[in-house]
Design a protein around this motif. Sequence first.
Motif, mmCIF file in Angstrom:
data_model
loop_
_atom_site.group_PDB
_atom_site.id
_atom_site.type_symbol
_atom_site.label_atom_id
_atom_site.label_comp_id
_atom_site.label_asym_id
_atom_site.label_seq_id
_atom_site.Cartn_x
_atom_site.Cartn_y
_atom_site.Cartn_z
ATOM 1 N N TYR A 148 0.825 -1.207 0.000
ATOM 2 C CA TYR A 148 0.000 0.000 0.000
ATOM 3 C C TYR A 148 0.862 1.261 0.000
ATOM 4 O O TYR A 148 0.499 2.278 -0.605
ATOM 5 C CB TYR A 148 -0.939 0.008 1.203
ATOM 6 C CG TYR A 148 -2.177 -0.834 1.011
ATOM 7 C CD1 TYR A 148 -2.876 -0.817 -0.188
ATOM 8 C CD2 TYR A 148 -2.663 -1.638 2.046
ATOM 9 C CE1 TYR A 148 -4.028 -1.574 -0.356
ATOM 10 C CE2 TYR A 148 -3.815 -2.394 1.886
ATOM 11 C CZ TYR A 148 -4.482 -2.358 0.680
ATOM 12 O OH TYR A 148 -5.628 -3.114 0.510
ATOM 13 N N GLY A 149 2.002 1.199 0.669
ATOM 14 C CA GLY A 149 2.908 2.337 0.634
ATOM 15 C C GLY A 149 3.398 2.624 -0.774
ATOM 16 O O GLY A 149 3.507 3.788 -1.185
ATOM 17 N N GLN A 150 3.669 1.577 -1.542
ATOM 18 C CA GLN A 150 4.076 1.762 -2.934
ATOM 19 C C GLN A 150 2.984 2.454 -3.744
ATOM 20 O O GLN A 150 3.265 3.338 -4.566
ATOM 21 C CB GLN A 150 4.415 0.415 -3.567
ATOM 22 C CG GLN A 150 5.690 -0.226 -3.051
ATOM 23 C CD GLN A 150 5.941 -1.568 -3.710
ATOM 24 O OE1 GLN A 150 5.536 -2.609 -3.209
ATOM 25 N NE2 GLN A 150 6.631 -1.557 -4.846
ATOM 26 N N LEU A 151 1.731 2.051 -3.517
ATOM 27 C CA LEU A 151 0.625 2.671 -4.246
ATOM 28 C C LEU A 151 0.439 4.133 -3.823
ATOM 29 O O LEU A 151 0.176 4.999 -4.671
ATOM 30 C CB LEU A 151 -0.667 1.887 -4.015
ATOM 31 C CG LEU A 151 -0.685 0.450 -4.533
ATOM 32 C CD1 LEU A 151 -2.059 -0.181 -4.295
ATOM 33 C CD2 LEU A 151 -0.334 0.383 -6.017
ATOM 34 N N CYS A 152 0.561 4.391 -2.522
ATOM 35 C CA CYS A 152 0.434 5.775 -2.055
ATOM 36 C C CYS A 152 1.515 6.659 -2.668
ATOM 37 O O CYS A 152 1.246 7.804 -3.087
ATOM 38 C CB CYS A 152 0.520 5.825 -0.531
ATOM 39 S SG CYS A 152 -0.895 5.129 0.348
ATOM 40 N N HIS A 159 0.134 13.386 -8.265
ATOM 41 C CA HIS A 159 -0.641 14.469 -7.647
ATOM 42 C C HIS A 159 -2.057 14.023 -7.252
ATOM 43 O O HIS A 159 -2.995 14.817 -7.270
ATOM 44 C CB HIS A 159 -0.707 15.689 -8.571
ATOM 45 C CG HIS A 159 0.634 16.155 -9.047
ATOM 46 N ND1 HIS A 159 1.564 16.742 -8.218
ATOM 47 C CD2 HIS A 159 1.218 16.060 -10.280
ATOM 48 C CE1 HIS A 159 2.657 17.023 -8.908
ATOM 49 N NE2 HIS A 159 2.488 16.617 -10.156
ATOM 50 N N ALA A 160 -2.204 12.758 -6.901
ATOM 51 C CA ALA A 160 -3.475 12.250 -6.381
ATOM 52 C C ALA A 160 -3.311 11.942 -4.900
ATOM 53 O O ALA A 160 -2.266 11.450 -4.466
ATOM 54 C CB ALA A 160 -3.903 10.991 -7.138
ATOM 55 N N GLU A 161 -4.336 12.229 -4.121
ATOM 56 C CA GLU A 161 -4.310 11.918 -2.693
ATOM 57 C C GLU A 161 -4.821 10.494 -2.476
ATOM 58 O O GLU A 161 -5.467 9.900 -3.352
ATOM 59 C CB GLU A 161 -5.146 12.926 -1.917
ATOM 60 C CG GLU A 161 -4.579 14.333 -1.986
ATOM 61 C CD GLU A 161 -5.326 15.308 -1.101
ATOM 62 O OE1 GLU A 161 -4.802 15.682 -0.040
ATOM 63 O OE2 GLU A 161 -6.456 15.682 -1.485
ATOM 64 N N PRO A 179 -0.748 9.208 3.698
ATOM 65 C CA PRO A 179 -2.117 9.163 3.181
ATOM 66 C C PRO A 179 -2.973 10.289 3.757
ATOM 67 O O PRO A 179 -2.798 10.690 4.910
ATOM 68 C CB PRO A 179 -2.621 7.784 3.637
ATOM 69 C CG PRO A 179 -1.758 7.421 4.802
ATOM 70 C CD PRO A 179 -0.418 8.019 4.511
ATOM 71 N N ALA A 180 -3.890 10.791 2.956
ATOM 72 C CA ALA A 180 -4.758 11.877 3.409
ATOM 73 C C ALA A 180 -5.661 11.426 4.544
ATOM 74 O O ALA A 180 -6.012 12.224 5.426
ATOM 75 C CB ALA A 180 -5.593 12.396 2.239
#
Length: 311
Positions: A148-152, A159-161, A179-180
């Motif tokens: 998940y860290g890789q995807l974040c 530039h996506a949250e 993550p937001a």
Amino acid sequence: MILTVTLNAALDVTYSVPALVEGASHRVDEVHTRAGGKGVNVARVLHDFGYDVLATGLAGGASGDRLRADLDSAGVCHAFGAVAGDSRRTVTVVSEATGEATVLNEPGPVISGPEWQAFLSHFADLVADADLVVCSGSLPPGLPHGAYGQLCEAATAQHAETFLDAQGTDLLAALAAGPALVKPNRDELLATVGGDDLWAGAARLRELGAHSVVASLGPNGMLALTPDGAWRATPGAALTGNPTGAGDAAVAALAAGHVEGTDWPERLRRAVAWSAAAVRSPYAGHVDPSIAAHLRADVALKETHDSDIDW
């Protein structure tokens, strides 16, 4: 566009029985099969409320084919990465006598290194058009805790949250990516950080990198710690039914509020209402808008501090 990610997508099978008795044989009154997994449920709810959403993740085998076909029939846009293994199934047994649900979750297919690398490339293409990425659920066998860290990180580069609904080491490993929002439930939060203090646990997740933390508390509503303040939101009345998709409906509501830029009190009222309305549905991933609108009016909201909270 909101992009939802379900790395361990599932084919959800729901059995309805008159009453569930341990150790007994049961006659099933109704069987319902549909695409599932937490991120898929989020996408379904957002789609039903008219938001621009695309579901992605990993899917394979006969279960994966049925999952895609079900989303096609529901009109939910999707772009899943293919894997060799068969996607998992979840079995939910709903007792008509009590309304309670018993859930059995399969582990999911083993994902190979090349399959994961192929999905990362696929994700990079999809996230270029996303304003918000929602990553939800468990990781299938074979993926690293840092998935998940890789995807974040990939989302941030475009530039996506990101929102993250996960627990344990899968959650902790992603916090450095900032993550937001993260949304564990009460038990997941305490199991992830240790101890029995929800406020301290949520504050710890923020210290580790989450911008905002919303902890769902089942029938007791939600606790939110954000850069703009902290709130406790509670439903007007406890509802009985199938709670398996309630947290996913809450994430959908929070995602909708985020992309719309609504203030936190409104986001939380909507999240509690959608979550409560989801309990009234026999299947995860469905919220009746009329029920949600009715329940929203009864949500109580209080700005709070740790010393105010009586758990």
